[in-house]
Design an enzyme around this catalytic site. Structure first.
Site, PDB file in Angstrom:
ATOM      1  N   GLU A   1      -8.924   0.377  -2.654  1.00 57.10           N
ATOM      2  CA  GLU A   1      -9.791   0.290  -1.662  1.00 57.10           C
ATOM      3  C   GLU A   1     -10.371   1.616  -1.764  1.00 57.10           C
ATOM      4  OE1 GLU A   1      -6.187  -1.395   1.363  1.00 57.10           O
ATOM      5  OE2 GLU A   1      -6.979   0.637   1.625  1.00 57.10           O
TER       6      GLU A   1
ATOM      7  N   ARG B   1       3.436  19.039   1.342  1.00 56.29           N
ATOM      8  CA  ARG B   1       4.138  20.110   0.847  1.00 56.29           C
ATOM      9  C   ARG B   1       3.455  20.460  -0.585  1.00 56.29           C
ATOM     10  NH1 ARG B   1       9.159  21.988   2.779  1.00 56.29           N
ATOM     11  NH2 ARG B   1       8.803  21.738   5.180  1.00 56.29           N
TER      12      ARG B   1
ATOM     13  N   ARG C   1      -9.382   7.887  -0.750  1.00 61.33           N
ATOM     14  CA  ARG C   1     -10.430   8.474   0.382  1.00 61.33           C
ATOM     15  C   ARG C   1     -11.369   9.766   0.142  1.00 61.33           C
ATOM     16  NH1 ARG C   1      -8.908   6.245   5.814  1.00 61.33           N
ATOM     17  NH2 ARG C   1     -10.651   7.816   6.401  1.00 61.33           N
TER      18      ARG C   1
ATOM     19  N   ARG D   1      -7.092  12.590   1.521  1.00 61.60           N
ATOM     20  CA  ARG D   1      -5.898  13.211   2.324  1.00 61.60           C
ATOM     21  C   ARG D   1      -4.685  12.552   1.824  1.00 61.60           C
ATOM     22  NH1 ARG D   1      -7.521   9.939   7.639  1.00 61.60           N
ATOM     23  NH2 ARG D   1      -9.453  10.905   7.258  1.00 61.60           N
ATOM     24  N   HIS D   2      -4.627  11.401   0.944  1.00 59.38           N
ATOM     25  CA  HIS D   2      -3.361  10.734   0.317  1.00 59.38           C
ATOM     26  C   HIS D   2      -3.260  10.676  -1.036  1.00 59.38           C
ATOM     27  CE1 HIS D   2      -5.376   7.236   1.641  1.00 59.38           C
ATOM     28  NE2 HIS D   2      -4.932   7.349   2.887  1.00 59.38           N
TER      29      HIS D   2
ATOM     30  N   ASN E   1       0.836  -1.114   0.002  1.00 57.40           N
ATOM     31  CA  ASN E   1      -0.121   0.058  -0.117  1.00 57.40           C
ATOM     32  C   ASN E   1       1.060   1.220   0.007  1.00 57.40           C
ATOM     33  OD1 ASN E   1      -1.461   2.302   1.125  1.00 57.40           O
ATOM     34  ND2 ASN E   1      -3.010   0.770   1.601  1.00 57.40           N
TER      35      ASN E   1
ATOM     36  N   HIS F   1      -5.860   3.555  -1.661  1.00 59.34           N
ATOM     37  CA  HIS F   1      -6.836   3.773  -1.022  1.00 59.34           C
ATOM     38  C   HIS F   1      -7.244   5.369  -1.369  1.00 59.34           C
ATOM     39  CE1 HIS F   1      -9.512   4.178   3.054  1.00 59.34           C
ATOM     40  NE2 HIS F   1     -10.167   4.442   1.728  1.00 59.34           N
TER      41      HIS F   1
ATOM     42  N   THR G   1      -6.987   6.301  10.385  1.00 60.67           N
ATOM     43  CA  THR G   1      -7.133   5.340   9.397  1.00 60.67           C
ATOM     44  C   THR G   1      -8.327   4.256   9.564  1.00 60.67           C
ATOM     45  OG1 THR G   1      -5.554   3.641   8.728  1.00 60.67           O
ATOM     46  CG2 THR G   1      -5.733   3.852  11.186  1.00 60.67           C
ATOM     47  N   THR G   2      -8.257   3.402   8.630  1.00 61.56           N
ATOM     48  CA  THR G   2      -9.497   2.728   8.799  1.00 61.56           C
ATOM     49  C   THR G   2      -9.551   1.692  10.056  1.00 61.56           C
ATOM     50  OG1 THR G   2      -9.068   2.452   6.356  1.00 61.56           O
ATOM     51  CG2 THR G   2     -10.753   1.043   7.088  1.00 61.56           C
TER      52      THR G   2
ATOM     53  N   HIS H   1      -3.759  -4.585   7.804  1.00 59.25           N
ATOM     54  CA  HIS H   1      -3.914  -3.357   8.407  1.00 59.25           C
ATOM     55  C   HIS H   1      -2.967  -3.310   9.880  1.00 59.25           C
ATOM     56  CE1 HIS H   1      -5.220   0.435  10.374  1.00 59.25           C
ATOM     57  NE2 HIS H   1      -5.863   0.635   9.205  1.00 59.25           N
TER      58      HIS H   1
ATOM     59  N   ASP I   1      -0.049   4.540  -0.120  1.00 63.93           N
ATOM     60  CA  ASP I   1      -0.660   5.661   0.271  1.00 63.93           C
ATOM     61  C   ASP I   1       0.073   6.748   0.971  1.00 63.93           C
ATOM     62  OD1 ASP I   1      -3.193   4.549  -0.606  1.00 63.93           O
ATOM     63  OD2 ASP I   1      -3.932   4.098   1.433  1.00 63.93           O
ATOM     64  N   HIS I   2       0.890   6.369   1.590  1.00 60.25           N
ATOM     65  CA  HIS I   2       1.570   7.172   2.716  1.00 60.25           C
ATOM     66  C   HIS I   2       2.629   8.018   2.037  1.00 60.25           C
ATOM     67  CE1 HIS I   2      -1.394   6.815   5.506  1.00 60.25           C
ATOM     68  NE2 HIS I   2      -1.078   5.505   5.522  1.00 60.25           N
TER      69      HIS I   2
ATOM     70  N   GLY J   1       1.260  -1.365   4.493  1.00 60.41           N
ATOM     71  CA  GLY J   1       1.484  -0.130   4.157  1.00 60.41           C
ATOM     72  C   GLY J   1       2.353   0.871   4.938  1.00 60.41           C
ATOM     73  N   HIS J   2       1.549   1.025   5.984  1.00 64.39           N
ATOM     74  CA  HIS J   2       2.195   2.320   6.802  1.00 64.39           C
ATOM     75  C   HIS J   2       3.582   1.953   7.354  1.00 64.39           C
ATOM     76  CE1 HIS J   2       2.809   4.763  10.677  1.00 64.39           C
ATOM     77  NE2 HIS J   2       2.039   5.401   9.737  1.00 64.39           N
TER      78      HIS J   2
ATOM     79  N   GLU K   1     -11.140  -9.568   3.267  1.00 64.05           N
ATOM     80  CA  GLU K   1      -9.841  -9.224   3.830  1.00 64.05           C
ATOM     81  C   GLU K   1     -10.144  -8.898   5.405  1.00 64.05           C
ATOM     82  OE1 GLU K   1      -7.264  -6.368   1.903  1.00 64.05           O
ATOM     83  OE2 GLU K   1      -6.510  -5.611   3.663  1.00 64.05           O
TER      84      GLU K   1
END
Ligand code: PXP
Length: 254
Positions: A74, A22, A49, A53-54, A11, A47, A104-105, A198, A13-14, A220-221, A155
Site C-alpha cells: 500500500e 521501543r 507510510r 510510523r510502522h 496486513n 503499508h 489511519t487511512t 479497513h 503493519d502493526h 490488519g489491525h 479495494e
C-alpha cells in the site's frame, strides 16, 4: 449458495508499530508474515507510510524473503513511493490517500477528483509489473474513473460500514452495505477485480465477505489485536473461517 473462495490478505503493519515503540528488532514483521502464511493467509499486505510510523524500508525485502505469498504494497501517490515500488516490484500495489496527521487511512482515494494525479501512477506501476489497485469509496463515479484509468483492481474502504455497525446505526450500516454491494456489482461488470478492507473484525466481516464479487479482503489491525490474546495463528485462522463461512464454505466457483 456457495461462492468462490475469497483471499485473505493479512496486513502486518502493526507488528512494526509495536517494534518501533521501543526501537530494536522485536517483534519482527517478517516473522509475523511467516506465521500468517502458515495459518492460511493468501497474501501479506504492508503499508510503507511517508512518515515510516510502522513498516520501514528495510522491512520490504525482509518480509518478501520470509514468505512465498504475494506481497501487496500500500502506498501514497508520491514520487518517493513510486521509485521505491518500481524498484521493489511487489506483486500488487494499492494506491491509498495519506495524510500525515491521520491515525489511519481515513477514506478512499478520490480518483474522480485526482484523476490526472493518479493515472500516471497506475500506468507506471503497471509497466513495472505490479497489479495496481485503487483504494476507493464504494461509489459508481470512483469505480468508473478507476475503470477509465485501466486499474485492474479496486479495494473498497469498509471503515464507514464498520463504524456504523459499532455505533448501533443499523439503518446506516444497511445503506452502506448496499453501497458496497452495488459498487462491487458495478465494478465486476466493468471487468474490475473487487477487494475490500479497513476496520474489519470477526463481528463485521461476514456481510462484506458474502458480497459475491469480492475476491480479496485485507485485514490488519483487528487480527493483530486479537493475536495479543490468542496468538497470530489462531487469529488468522478464525478470520479465515469467518470469511469461508460467509461464502458457504469457500469451495465452488473458480
Ligand atoms: N486496506 C487498505 C487499503 C488499508 O489502507 C488498510 C489499513 O492500512 C487496510 C486494508 C487494513 O485495515 P485494518 O488494519 O483496519 O484492518
Amino acid at each position: 449458495m456457495t461462492l468462490a473462495r475469497a483471499r485473505l490478505g493479512v496486513n502486518i503493519d502493526h507488528v512494526a508499530t509495536i517494534r518501533n515503540a521501543r526501537g530494536g528488532a522485536h517483534p519482527d514483521p517478517a516473522k509475523a508474515a511467516a506465521l500468517a502464511q502458515a495459518a492460511g493467509a493468501d497474501g501479506i499486505t504492508i503499508h510503507l507510510r511517508e512518515d515510516r510510523r510502522h513498516i520501514r524500508d528495510y522491512d520490504l525485502e525482509a518480509v518478501r524473503n520470509a514468505v512465498s505469498l504475494p506481497i501487496n504494497l500500500e502506498m501514497a501517490t508520491t514520487e518517493e513511493m513510486l521509485v521505491i515500488a518500481t524498484n521493489f516490484k511487489p506483486h500488487a500495489a494499492c494506491l491509498v490517500p495519506e495524510k500525515r496527521e491521520e491515525r489511519t487511512t481515513e477514506g478512499g482515494l478520490d480518483v474522480a477528483r485526482l484523476h490526472n494525479q493518479v493515472e500516471p501512477f497506475v500506468r507506471r506501476l503497471r509497466d513495472a509489473g505490479s497489479r495496481v489497485s485503487l483504494f476507493i469509496e464504494p461509489s459508481k463515479i470512483q469505480v468508473d474513473t478507476a475503470a477509465a484509468m485501466g486499474a485492474p483492481v479496486v479495494e473498497f474502504h469498509t471503515g464507514k460500514y464498520v463504524e456504523l455497525i459499532f455505533a448501533g446505526d443499523k439503518a446506516g450500516a444497511a445503506d452502506e452495505l448496499k453501497r458496497l454491494q452495488e459498487a462491487a456489482a458495478h465494478g465486476h461488470a466493468k471487468g474490475i477485480e473487487i477487494h475490500v478492507g479497513h476496520g474489519l473484525t470477526y463481528d463485521t466481516v461476514r456481510p462484506v465477505a458474502a458480497i459475491p464479487e469480492v475476491r480479496e479482503l485485507n485485514i490488519g489491525h483487528f487480527i493483530m489485536g486479537e493475536a495479543l490474546f490468542v496468538g497470530l495463528e489462531a487469529a488468522v485462522k478464525r478470520m479465515r473461517q469467518e470469511i469461508d463461512a460467509a461464502r458457504g464454505s469457500g469451495r465452488g466457483l473458480a
